[in-house]
Every structure is written in structure tokens, then in C-alpha cells.
Design a protein around this motif. Structure first.
Motif: not given
Length: 195
Positions: A49-63
Motif C-alpha cells: 500500500x505504501x509503495x502504491x501510494x508513493x508510485x502514484x505520487x511520483x506519477x502525478x509529479x512526473x505528469x
């Protein structure tokens, strides 16, 4: 007089069965191991769950669209992976190479060029990977693009200090992106993030 007592029957078995101590110890051990495995499974799910939340945060920043440097770096905790656009002049005379960086099995380096931007410290720009047979040496002049540049890229943090930073056999080589070491090599302050 009461009924006569009968003699004990030594061959008879007791109606109550006792579990041998070894079996009891094994059952307790198995229960402890099973409880540990269940706990580890719950821990792995929480990490997922933590990794998915981190990945979603990174994806939002990259986009996210490019933003001004001061807006993005104002909150240093949320600056990593944010997209910025800078205009300045490349300082090819002080370029560095990040050595021993493989790509698809091929040896190479990353070309790091200082960008002078008015009114702020120099920004180190990772301009990309280049093939180097020994993982250290390239002809940097082949990669010059002109002095003035508008850079559109993502912010990355410097690594904490530690380990060998310089590459003895390559005067422009660095092994790790340690900010204070880069500042010593360039002879001036650099921005807290590289692009």
C-alpha cells in the motif's frame, strides 16, 4: 463390610491420553511460526500500500506541467521528480561525467553540464547517457549543443555524502552525485537539486 477391593490391573490403559512433550513442543512451535508468517503477510500488504501510494505520487509529479524553479523548490520535501524549465548558459569548460553507468548492458557515462542561470546558484544538468567503452572516457566536445539553453527536466536530489566521489583515472569523472564534492570540483555553490 464393604465390597472387596480389587487388585490393580497393570495391563489396562488409562482412559485419558497424554500428548508427549515433544509433540506438544512441536505444535507450539508450529503455531508461533504460523503467527509470524501471518504477521509478515500483513506487513508485506502494508508495504504494498505504501509503495502504491508513493508510485502514484511520483506519477502525478512526473505528469504535472513544468513550473518555475522557485515555485517547485520552495518546498524541498516535495520537489523531487517535479518538472521545471530553466533558461541559462551551459558552462562546457567545467563539465563532469558520472562514470560507470551501464545501459542495456553497454558501458557508459552521464554527461553533467553546469547551467548558469541569472540570480541563482549554478544548476547541474544531467544531459543524458553516452557510450564509453571503459565506462569513464568520452569526447565531451561531441556533445556540445550551443551555449544558450532552455532546459525542461525533472528535479533530482543529490545523494548523501559517503564513499569515494572522484574517479582517479578520469579528471572530470565523479562516481556519486554528492553536492559538497561537486561544489568543490566546480569551485562554487550549486543549486540544491540537479535537473
Amino acid at each position: 463390610m464393604g465390597a472387596p477391593l480389587s487388585a490393580p490391573n497393570h495391563g489396562a490403559t488409562s482412559s485419558r491420553s497424554h500428548m508427549p512433550r515433544r509433540t506438544l513442543a512441536f505444535v507450539i512451535f508450529a503455531l508461533v511460526v504460523a503467527a509470524g508468517c501471518v504477521r509478515l503477510g500483513i506487513w508485506q500488504l502494508s508495504r504494498l500500500g505504501e509503495r502504491r501510494a508513493r508510485n502514484a505520487m511520483i506519477a502525478a509529479r512526473l505528469e504535472a506541467p513544468s513550473a518555475p524553479w522557485n515555485e517547485v523548490t520552495g518546498d524541498s520535501a516535495n520537489a523531487r521528480y517535479r518538472r521545471v524549465q530553466l533558461t541559462g548558459r551551459y558552462d562546457y569548460a567545467r563539465e563532469l561525467v558520472l562514470t560507470s553507468r551501464g545501459r542495456n548492458g553497454a558501458p557508459g557515462v552521464y554527461v553533467l553540464t553546469p547551467l548558469a542561470v541569472g540570480g541563482m546558484p549554478t544548476v547541474l544538468v544531467n544531459r543524458g547517457w553516452a557510450y564509453a567503452a571503459d565506462g569513464m572516457s568520452i569526447d565531451l566536445a561531441k556533445w556540445h549543443e550551443g551555449d544558450s539553453a532552455t532546459v525542461d527536466g525533472f528535479l533530482e536530489e543529490y545523494v548523501p555524502a559517503g564513499g569515494m566521489v572522484a574517479t582517479a583515472s578520469q579528471p572530470r569523472g565523479v562516481r556519486h552525485l554528492v553536492r559538497d564534492s561537486i561544489e568543490q570540483r566546480l569551485g562554487e555553490r550549486v543549486a540544491p537539486f540537479l535537473v
